[in-house]
Design a protein around this motif. Structure first.
Motif, mmCIF file in Angstrom:
data_model
loop_
_atom_site.group_PDB
_atom_site.id
_atom_site.type_symbol
_atom_site.label_atom_id
_atom_site.label_comp_id
_atom_site.label_asym_id
_atom_site.label_seq_id
_atom_site.Cartn_x
_atom_site.Cartn_y
_atom_site.Cartn_z
ATOM 1 N N ALA A 124 -3.235 -5.528 -2.836
ATOM 2 C CA ALA A 124 -3.808 -5.252 -1.515
ATOM 3 C C ALA A 124 -4.951 -4.278 -1.702
ATOM 4 O O ALA A 124 -4.930 -3.451 -2.617
ATOM 5 C CB ALA A 124 -2.759 -4.661 -0.593
ATOM 6 N N LYS A 160 -20.116 6.587 -10.588
ATOM 7 C CA LYS A 160 -18.654 6.426 -10.677
ATOM 8 C C LYS A 160 -18.194 6.520 -12.128
ATOM 9 O O LYS A 160 -17.199 7.167 -12.430
ATOM 10 C CB LYS A 160 -18.263 5.049 -10.126
ATOM 11 N N ASN A 162 2.037 2.188 -6.144
ATOM 12 C CA ASN A 162 1.426 0.916 -6.508
ATOM 13 C C ASN A 162 -0.081 1.028 -6.745
ATOM 14 O O ASN A 162 -0.753 0.021 -6.980
ATOM 15 C CB ASN A 162 1.677 -0.119 -5.410
ATOM 16 N N LEU A 163 -0.612 2.240 -6.666
ATOM 17 C CA LEU A 163 -2.051 2.432 -6.795
ATOM 18 C C LEU A 163 -2.549 2.010 -8.179
ATOM 19 O O LEU A 163 -1.989 2.422 -9.186
ATOM 20 C CB LEU A 163 -2.380 3.907 -6.553
ATOM 21 N N VAL A 164 -3.587 1.178 -8.242
ATOM 22 C CA VAL A 164 -4.164 0.823 -9.540
ATOM 23 C C VAL A 164 -5.621 1.265 -9.682
ATOM 24 O O VAL A 164 -6.092 1.469 -10.784
ATOM 25 C CB VAL A 164 -4.069 -0.687 -9.858
ATOM 26 N N TYR A 165 -6.339 1.397 -8.567
ATOM 27 C CA TYR A 165 -7.729 1.850 -8.703
ATOM 28 C C TYR A 165 -8.149 2.603 -7.457
ATOM 29 O O TYR A 165 -8.013 2.113 -6.343
ATOM 30 C CB TYR A 165 -8.682 0.665 -8.902
ATOM 31 N N LYS A 166 -8.650 3.795 -7.666
ATOM 32 C CA LYS A 166 -9.314 4.508 -6.574
ATOM 33 C C LYS A 166 -10.480 5.287 -7.156
ATOM 34 O O LYS A 166 -10.527 5.494 -8.375
ATOM 35 C CB LYS A 166 -8.353 5.418 -5.823
ATOM 36 N N LYS A 167 -11.415 5.648 -6.328
ATOM 37 C CA LYS A 167 -12.581 6.360 -6.868
ATOM 38 C C LYS A 167 -12.153 7.715 -7.419
ATOM 39 O O LYS A 167 -11.203 8.310 -6.921
ATOM 40 C CB LYS A 167 -13.683 6.484 -5.814
ATOM 41 N N LEU A 217 -15.814 12.446 -7.674
ATOM 42 C CA LEU A 217 -16.804 11.885 -6.758
ATOM 43 C C LEU A 217 -16.368 12.284 -5.347
ATOM 44 O O LEU A 217 -15.306 11.888 -4.896
ATOM 45 C CB LEU A 217 -16.794 10.361 -6.917
ATOM 46 N N ASN A 218 -17.168 13.099 -4.654
ATOM 47 C CA ASN A 218 -16.704 13.598 -3.358
ATOM 48 C C ASN A 218 -16.982 12.602 -2.231
ATOM 49 O O ASN A 218 -17.483 11.500 -2.462
ATOM 50 C CB ASN A 218 -17.302 14.984 -3.081
ATOM 51 N N ILE A 244 0.839 -1.202 0.000
ATOM 52 C CA ILE A 244 0.000 0.000 0.000
ATOM 53 C C ILE A 244 0.872 1.249 0.000
ATOM 54 O O ILE A 244 1.204 1.821 1.034
ATOM 55 C CB ILE A 244 -0.972 -0.024 1.198
ATOM 56 N N SER A 291 -8.681 -5.595 -9.179
ATOM 57 C CA SER A 291 -9.603 -4.449 -9.067
ATOM 58 C C SER A 291 -11.070 -4.777 -9.327
ATOM 59 O O SER A 291 -11.883 -3.851 -9.405
ATOM 60 C CB SER A 291 -9.224 -3.276 -9.983
ATOM 61 N N ILE A 313 -13.504 1.050 -2.245
ATOM 62 C CA ILE A 313 -12.315 0.188 -2.269
ATOM 63 C C ILE A 313 -11.215 0.838 -3.102
ATOM 64 O O ILE A 313 -11.440 1.279 -4.231
ATOM 65 C CB ILE A 313 -12.668 -1.212 -2.802
ATOM 66 N N THR A 314 -10.025 0.910 -2.538
ATOM 67 C CA THR A 314 -8.828 1.376 -3.242
ATOM 68 C C THR A 314 -7.909 0.170 -3.403
ATOM 69 O O THR A 314 -7.749 -0.598 -2.467
ATOM 70 C CB THR A 314 -8.136 2.485 -2.421
ATOM 71 N N VAL A 315 -7.344 0.019 -4.613
ATOM 72 C CA VAL A 315 -6.551 -1.179 -4.892
ATOM 73 C C VAL A 315 -5.106 -0.805 -5.201
ATOM 74 O O VAL A 315 -4.842 0.171 -5.910
ATOM 75 C CB VAL A 315 -7.147 -1.959 -6.104
ATOM 76 N N TYR A 316 -4.186 -1.583 -4.649
ATOM 77 C CA TYR A 316 -2.753 -1.405 -4.895
ATOM 78 C C TYR A 316 -2.203 -2.720 -5.443
ATOM 79 O O TYR A 316 -2.669 -3.786 -5.093
ATOM 80 C CB TYR A 316 -2.023 -1.047 -3.603
ATOM 81 N N LYS A 317 -1.192 -2.613 -6.299
ATOM 82 C CA LYS A 317 -0.634 -3.811 -6.922
ATOM 83 C C LYS A 317 0.861 -3.613 -7.125
ATOM 84 O O LYS A 317 1.303 -2.533 -7.487
ATOM 85 C CB LYS A 317 -1.345 -4.034 -8.268
ATOM 86 N N GLY A 356 -17.861 3.198 -4.205
ATOM 87 C CA GLY A 356 -16.456 3.593 -4.397
ATOM 88 C C GLY A 356 -15.656 3.537 -3.112
ATOM 89 O O GLY A 356 -14.891 4.446 -2.819
#
Lengths: 254, 75
Positions: B7, A38, A11-16, A20-21, A7, B57, B68-72, B66
């Protein structure tokens, strides 16, 4: 490798989406509206239209959409979102103008406004959430309710002799000369969500390129109105909604 | 062979416990909490097998809120 080592910002791959507040959405757990919100936020962010997007929120469950997406919003009277959107787009041709409507708003109360805005070929995009029910007001029958489906106001199931047949607004829109892109999508699986996002992107781009009206129908669930769990509602939608409302592009004018 | 490790971080206060992520996870390593609830009283999504996530993801894409936040990362 521990979770703490993974974390990290790199390494972030997906976040909102940042559009979108942090306001907690008022929708029931598992509602399709959240997913479509979304997608709209992600598409606007990817197009870089944050400062130029104007959404028209409907009357229905999505009436408070302006609380969740940080773009400009206008609230329309029930069903009149396409009329308001037409006016805004004519006054501000460089803005991305879209409406976000449910089936009660678009296919019942606003049928005339919707059909005429699409027929005039206004350069707007309409996102149509079809969950076959009026979700906000207690789950009564909508024009899109399936034959035999039980709702609060047809407890014995929709009867064609009494209530007529479910209205296929997207098929009607595809026959109109003014429309350039008419499609029906869904958001129940990861693959379907990716396709729906592409459809919304295309509709928004068509609107900016002045090609005509676009209608993106999203077949959705209303698990609390259907009295099911979110996962069961998705399964019920696949089994019952998709045969009557088949997914795919109905019209794509190049 | 390079292995991919992922994660997720769940915003537990935003989660409404709809369990769509639990159904969507291809590795079946998500579950709703059995006893803990958030401030609104919902059980929330959590990872039950710590090192199996590959960061695909799917859970985050289907999440209506929204949360969930994903790390790889590659090892």
């Amino acid at each position: 490798m521990t979770k703490e080592n993974i974390i990290k910002p790199e390494n972030l791959v997906y976040k909102k989406s940042t559009l979108l507040n942090d306001n907690a959405m008022h929708y029931c757990p598992g509602c399709s509206h959240g997913v479509v919100h979304k997608l709209v936020a992600e598409v606007i962010e990817e197009m870089g239209m944050e400062e130029k997007a104007i959404g028209i929120s409907p009357v229905g469950c999505a009436v408070f959409m302006y609380n969740y997406l940080d773009i400009d919003w206008e609230e329309a009277a029930h069903g009149r979102a396409p009329a308001v959107a037409s006016a805004i787009k004519r006054l501000w041709p460089d803005r991305l103008v879209f409406t976000y409507q449910g089936d009660g708003d678009l296919a019942c109360i606003g049928t005339a406004e919707t059909i005429h805005a699409l027929n005039r070929g206004e350069n707007i995009a309409i996102i149509f959430i079809n969950n076959a029910i009026y979700g906000m007001t207690g789950g009564q029958m909508a024009p899109t309710t399936l034959v035999g489906m039980r709702t609060a106001t047809c407890p014995y199931g929709r009867d064609v002799h009494l209530h007529g047949y479910p209205l296929k607004m997207t098929e009607i829109a595809a026959t109109l000369e003014g429309t350039c892109y008419v499609t029906r999508q869904s958001v129940h699986t990861v693959a379907a969500i990716r396709k729906a996002k592409k459809a919304i992107r295309k509709a928004f781009e068509n609107s900016m390129n002045g090609k005509g009206s676009s209608l993106v129908e999203i077949v959705s669930t209303c698990n609390s109105g259907w009295k099911m769990s979110p996962a069961a509602a998705n399964k019920w939608m696949e089994e019952n909604m998709f045969p009557y409302y088949p997914l795919g592009d109905l019209k794509d004018k190049e | 062979m390079a292995t991919i490790k992922g994660a997720i971080v769940v915003d537990t206060e935003r989660c409404k416990g709809c369990s769509l992520c639990v159904v969507a996870c291809p590795l079946n390593i998500l579950a709703l909490t059995q006893k803990e609830v958030n401030k609104k009283g919902y059980p929330y999504a959590s990872q039950i097998e710590e090192d199996k996530c590959n960061g695909c993801s799917s859970c985050a894409i289907v999440c209506p809120d929204g949360c969930i936040t994903v790390y790889k990362t590659k090892l």
